[in-house]
Scaffold this motif. Structure first.
Motif, PDB file in Angstrom:
ATOM      1  N   ASN A   1       0.818  -1.217   0.000  1.00  0.00           N
ATOM      2  CA  ASN A   1       0.000   0.000   0.000  1.00  0.00           C
ATOM      3  C   ASN A   1       0.850   1.264   0.000  1.00  0.00           C
ATOM      4  O   ASN A   1       0.498   2.270  -0.627  1.00  0.00           O
ATOM      5  N   ASN A   2       1.968   1.219   0.720  1.00  0.00           N
ATOM      6  CA  ASN A   2       2.833   2.402   0.746  1.00  0.00           C
ATOM      7  C   ASN A   2       3.395   2.716  -0.638  1.00  0.00           C
ATOM      8  O   ASN A   2       3.593   3.883  -0.988  1.00  0.00           O
ATOM      9  N   LEU A   3       3.660   1.677  -1.414  1.00  0.00           N
ATOM     10  CA  LEU A   3       4.170   1.904  -2.765  1.00  0.00           C
ATOM     11  C   LEU A   3       3.119   2.564  -3.645  1.00  0.00           C
ATOM     12  O   LEU A   3       3.455   3.322  -4.565  1.00  0.00           O
ATOM     13  N   ASP A   4       1.857   2.305  -3.363  1.00  0.00           N
ATOM     14  CA  ASP A   4       0.791   3.021  -4.069  1.00  0.00           C
ATOM     15  C   ASP A   4       0.872   4.509  -3.756  1.00  0.00           C
ATOM     16  O   ASP A   4       0.668   5.355  -4.637  1.00  0.00           O
ATOM     17  N   GLY A   5       1.184   4.831  -2.508  1.00  0.00           N
ATOM     18  CA  GLY A   5       1.374   6.234  -2.141  1.00  0.00           C
ATOM     19  C   GLY A   5       2.570   6.843  -2.842  1.00  0.00           C
ATOM     20  O   GLY A   5       2.527   7.996  -3.289  1.00  0.00           O
ATOM     21  N   VAL A   6       3.649   6.067  -2.960  1.00  0.00           N
ATOM     22  CA  VAL A   6       4.827   6.536  -3.691  1.00  0.00           C
ATOM     23  C   VAL A   6       4.458   6.830  -5.141  1.00  0.00           C
ATOM     24  O   VAL A   6       4.846   7.860  -5.709  1.00  0.00           O
ATOM     25  N   ALA A   7       3.688   5.919  -5.749  1.00  0.00           N
ATOM     26  CA  ALA A   7       3.294   6.090  -7.152  1.00  0.00           C
ATOM     27  C   ALA A   7       2.444   7.348  -7.339  1.00  0.00           C
ATOM     28  O   ALA A   7       2.687   8.152  -8.247  1.00  0.00           O
ATOM     29  N   ASP A   8       1.455   7.525  -6.479  1.00  0.00           N
ATOM     30  CA  ASP A   8       0.581   8.687  -6.603  1.00  0.00           C
ATOM     31  C   ASP A   8       1.352   9.994  -6.384  1.00  0.00           C
ATOM     32  O   ASP A   8       1.152  10.981  -7.099  1.00  0.00           O
ATOM     33  N   CYS A   9       2.244   9.998  -5.404  1.00  0.00           N
ATOM     34  CA  CYS A   9       3.044  11.198  -5.159  1.00  0.00           C
ATOM     35  C   CYS A   9       4.006  11.448  -6.315  1.00  0.00           C
ATOM     36  O   CYS A   9       4.289  12.608  -6.656  1.00  0.00           O
ATOM     37  N   GLY A  10       4.491  10.377  -6.927  1.00  0.00           N
ATOM     38  CA  GLY A  10       5.377  10.538  -8.074  1.00  0.00           C
ATOM     39  C   GLY A  10       4.675  11.228  -9.229  1.00  0.00           C
ATOM     40  O   GLY A  10       5.241  12.138  -9.866  1.00  0.00           O
ATOM     41  N   ASP A  11       3.455  10.833  -9.501  1.00  0.00           N
ATOM     42  CA  ASP A  11       2.694  11.496 -10.564  1.00  0.00           C
ATOM     43  C   ASP A  11       2.401  12.947 -10.203  1.00  0.00           C
ATOM     44  O   ASP A  11       2.482  13.845 -11.052  1.00  0.00           O
ATOM     45  N   ALA A  12       2.033  13.198  -8.939  1.00  0.00           N
ATOM     46  CA  ALA A  12       1.736  14.563  -8.515  1.00  0.00           C
ATOM     47  C   ALA A  12       2.986  15.438  -8.549  1.00  0.00           C
ATOM     48  O   ALA A  12       2.895  16.650  -8.775  1.00  0.00           O
ATOM     49  N   MET A  13       4.138  14.834  -8.358  1.00  0.00           N
ATOM     50  CA  MET A  13       5.378  15.594  -8.318  1.00  0.00           C
ATOM     51  C   MET A  13       5.761  16.140  -9.694  1.00  0.00           C
ATOM     52  O   MET A  13       6.316  17.240  -9.798  1.00  0.00           O
ATOM     53  N   VAL A  14       5.474  15.376 -10.744  1.00  0.00           N
ATOM     54  CA  VAL A  14       5.950  15.777 -12.069  1.00  0.00           C
ATOM     55  C   VAL A  14       4.920  16.573 -12.862  1.00  0.00           C
ATOM     56  O   VAL A  14       5.253  17.148 -13.901  1.00  0.00           O
ATOM     57  N   VAL A  15       3.672  16.622 -12.400  1.00  0.00           N
ATOM     58  CA  VAL A  15       2.650  17.313 -13.165  1.00  0.00           C
ATOM     59  C   VAL A  15       2.818  18.833 -13.038  1.00  0.00           C
ATOM     60  O   VAL A  15       3.293  19.338 -12.021  1.00  0.00           O
ATOM     61  N   HIS A  16       2.474  19.538 -14.069  1.00  0.00           N
ATOM     62  CA  HIS A  16       2.516  20.998 -14.030  1.00  0.00           C
ATOM     63  C   HIS A  16       1.157  21.525 -13.572  1.00  0.00           C
ATOM     64  O   HIS A  16       0.108  21.021 -13.974  1.00  0.00           O
ATOM     65  N   GLY A  17       1.189  22.535 -12.721  1.00  0.00           N
ATOM     66  CA  GLY A  17      -0.064  23.115 -12.256  1.00  0.00           C
ATOM     67  C   GLY A  17       0.020  23.508 -10.805  1.00  0.00           C
ATOM     68  O   GLY A  17       1.048  23.368 -10.140  1.00  0.00           O
ATOM     69  N   ASP A  18      -1.110  23.988 -10.265  1.00  0.00           N
ATOM     70  CA  ASP A  18      -1.150  24.439  -8.884  1.00  0.00           C
ATOM     71  C   ASP A  18      -1.492  23.283  -7.952  1.00  0.00           C
ATOM     72  O   ASP A  18      -1.534  22.116  -8.362  1.00  0.00           O
ATOM     73  N   ARG A  19      -1.760  23.616  -6.679  1.00  0.00           N
ATOM     74  CA  ARG A  19      -2.061  22.583  -5.699  1.00  0.00           C
ATOM     75  C   ARG A  19      -3.285  21.776  -6.073  1.00  0.00           C
ATOM     76  O   ARG A  19      -3.309  20.545  -5.914  1.00  0.00           O
ATOM     77  N   ASP A  20      -4.304  22.430  -6.582  1.00  0.00           N
ATOM     78  CA  ASP A  20      -5.528  21.720  -6.938  1.00  0.00           C
ATOM     79  C   ASP A  20      -5.270  20.697  -8.030  1.00  0.00           C
ATOM     80  O   ASP A  20      -5.808  19.588  -8.006  1.00  0.00           O
ATOM     81  N   ARG A  21      -4.456  21.073  -9.008  1.00  0.00           N
ATOM     82  CA  ARG A  21      -4.124  20.152 -10.085  1.00  0.00           C
ATOM     83  C   ARG A  21      -3.329  18.963  -9.559  1.00  0.00           C
ATOM     84  O   ARG A  21      -3.578  17.813  -9.951  1.00  0.00           O
ATOM     85  N   ARG A  22      -2.390  19.211  -8.637  1.00  0.00           N
ATOM     86  CA  ARG A  22      -1.595  18.127  -8.084  1.00  0.00           C
ATOM     87  C   ARG A  22      -2.459  17.184  -7.251  1.00  0.00           C
ATOM     88  O   ARG A  22      -2.289  15.968  -7.287  1.00  0.00           O
ATOM     89  N   ARG A  23      -3.401  17.752  -6.504  1.00  0.00           N
ATOM     90  CA  ARG A  23      -4.306  16.899  -5.730  1.00  0.00           C
ATOM     91  C   ARG A  23      -5.190  16.063  -6.643  1.00  0.00           C
ATOM     92  O   ARG A  23      -5.510  14.906  -6.345  1.00  0.00           O
ATOM     93  N   GLU A  24      -5.589  16.650  -7.754  1.00  0.00           N
ATOM     94  CA  GLU A  24      -6.397  15.915  -8.725  1.00  0.00           C
ATOM     95  C   GLU A  24      -5.625  14.729  -9.274  1.00  0.00           C
ATOM     96  O   GLU A  24      -6.163  13.611  -9.384  1.00  0.00           O
ATOM     97  N   VAL A  25      -4.361  14.955  -9.609  1.00  0.00           N
ATOM     98  CA  VAL A  25      -3.523  13.874 -10.118  1.00  0.00           C
ATOM     99  C   VAL A  25      -3.270  12.835  -9.025  1.00  0.00           C
ATOM    100  O   VAL A  25      -3.230  11.632  -9.290  1.00  0.00           O
ATOM    101  N   LEU A  26      -3.118  13.296  -7.796  1.00  0.00           N
ATOM    102  CA  LEU A  26      -2.878  12.393  -6.675  1.00  0.00           C
ATOM    103  C   LEU A  26      -4.019  11.392  -6.515  1.00  0.00           C
ATOM    104  O   LEU A  26      -3.803  10.228  -6.168  1.00  0.00           O
ATOM    105  N   ALA A  27      -5.231  11.859  -6.784  1.00  0.00           N
ATOM    106  CA  ALA A  27      -6.403  11.001  -6.633  1.00  0.00           C
ATOM    107  C   ALA A  27      -6.710  10.181  -7.887  1.00  0.00           C
ATOM    108  O   ALA A  27      -7.543   9.274  -7.846  1.00  0.00           O
ATOM    109  N   ASP A  28      -6.043  10.487  -8.990  1.00  0.00           N
ATOM    110  CA  ASP A  28      -6.279   9.794 -10.253  1.00  0.00           C
ATOM    111  C   ASP A  28      -5.699   8.380 -10.178  1.00  0.00           C
ATOM    112  O   ASP A  28      -4.594   8.170  -9.689  1.00  0.00           O
TER     113      ASP A  28
END
Length: 274
Positions: free
Chosen positions: A86-113
């Motif tokens: 499960n922790n690796l799922d968190g790593v994966a989601d944070c990895g996607d949020a880390m590289v996306v361009h945009g503001d906090r809302d966009r990063r949170r959106e990617v985090l939940a994707d």
């Protein structure tokens, strides 16, 4: 048995049920007890750290000429058998949020994707590779050094989780907020106190030799691993605060994985330089 003791045991069981695959503390009462006392996260650190340390140290003690890569692979398997992925799922989601361009809302959106992007693949690959390489380094030390580093890194990662809960503020309702709402400065202080034995135990043998390793050097290795784990949590927590507005469940998982990796490497580095 007093109510306080029962509450502490329930919190420890809830921490084990939530943070590991140990079949205890899986009900709602245990979860509620854990979220009310997040410092209980240190308990799984001892359980996982001790069992994973045995996987590394026992083969080295029996046959010191075993291939370190094989011992390291056994450690990696043991860690994920004990804590799950499960922790690796968190790593994966944070990895996607880390590289996306945009503001906090966009990063949170990617985090939940649920879509897996290149950031997720890169982040998980780096964490697993870092863990494996750290385990190779640990397997190249003396058995007592391996025990000290593995245990302190795991306990340190859980202290980091408690500190993240104590000083972080979840950006929205969910798993993260359930943990942070019941935490405060006292949570971090208690977690540090509970972690003391994981770092201090080699000092009890001061002046003696632990299977070929000076006790003072073993203590330095343990302290290095513990400090490295806390540093890993701090890095992830600082990123989450700046880019997401605070830690959520994915951030807690990612912080634990990064902390474990940095703890192993820092512990071996401290041992080498001591």
């Amino acid at each position: 048995m007093t109510g306080r003791v029962r509450g502490a045991l329930a919190a420890a069981a809830g921490a084990l049920g939530f943070l590991t695959r140990v079949p205890v503390g899986r009900d709602g009462d245990a979860w509620a007890a854990f979220t009310a006392a997040p410092a209980a996260a240190v308990v799984p650190g001892y359980v996982v750290g001790a069992l994973a340390a045995v996987v590394v140290a026992a083969p080295l003690a029996v046959a010191s000429d075993l291939p370190v890569a094989s011992v390291a692979f056994a450690y990696v398997l043991a860690v994920y058998a004990l804590v799950g992925v499960n922790n690796l799922d968190g790593v994966a989601d944070c990895g996607d949020a880390m590289v996306v361009h945009g503001d906090r809302d966009r990063r949170r959106e990617v985090l939940a994707d649920t879509t897996t992007g290149v950031g997720a693949l890169a982040a998980v690959s780096l964490v697993v590779a870092g863990l494996a390489l750290g385990a190779v380094a640990v397997a190249g030390t003396a058995p007592f050094v391996a025990v000290a580093v593995v245990l302190a890194a795991e306990v340190g990662a859980r202290v980091g989780l408690a500190a993240l809960a104590a000083f972080g503020s979840a950006p929205h309702d969910g798993l993260g907020s359930a943990i942070t709402e019941g935490a405060g400065v006292g949570t971090a202080v208690l977690a540090l106190a509970l972690a003391g034995p994981a770092v201090a135990w080699p000092l009890l043998a001061a002046g003696s030799t632990l299977a070929g390793a000076a006790s003072g050097a073993v203590a330095v290795a343990a302290a290095g691993a513990f400090a490295g784990a806390l540093a890993g949590t701090a890095v992830v927590g600082a990123w989450a605060t700046r880019r997401l507005g605070g830690p959520n469940g994915d951030v807690f998982g990612a912080a634990t994985e990064v902390a474990r990796v940095l703890g192993l490497h820092a512990g071996v580095l401290a041992w080498t330089l001591s």
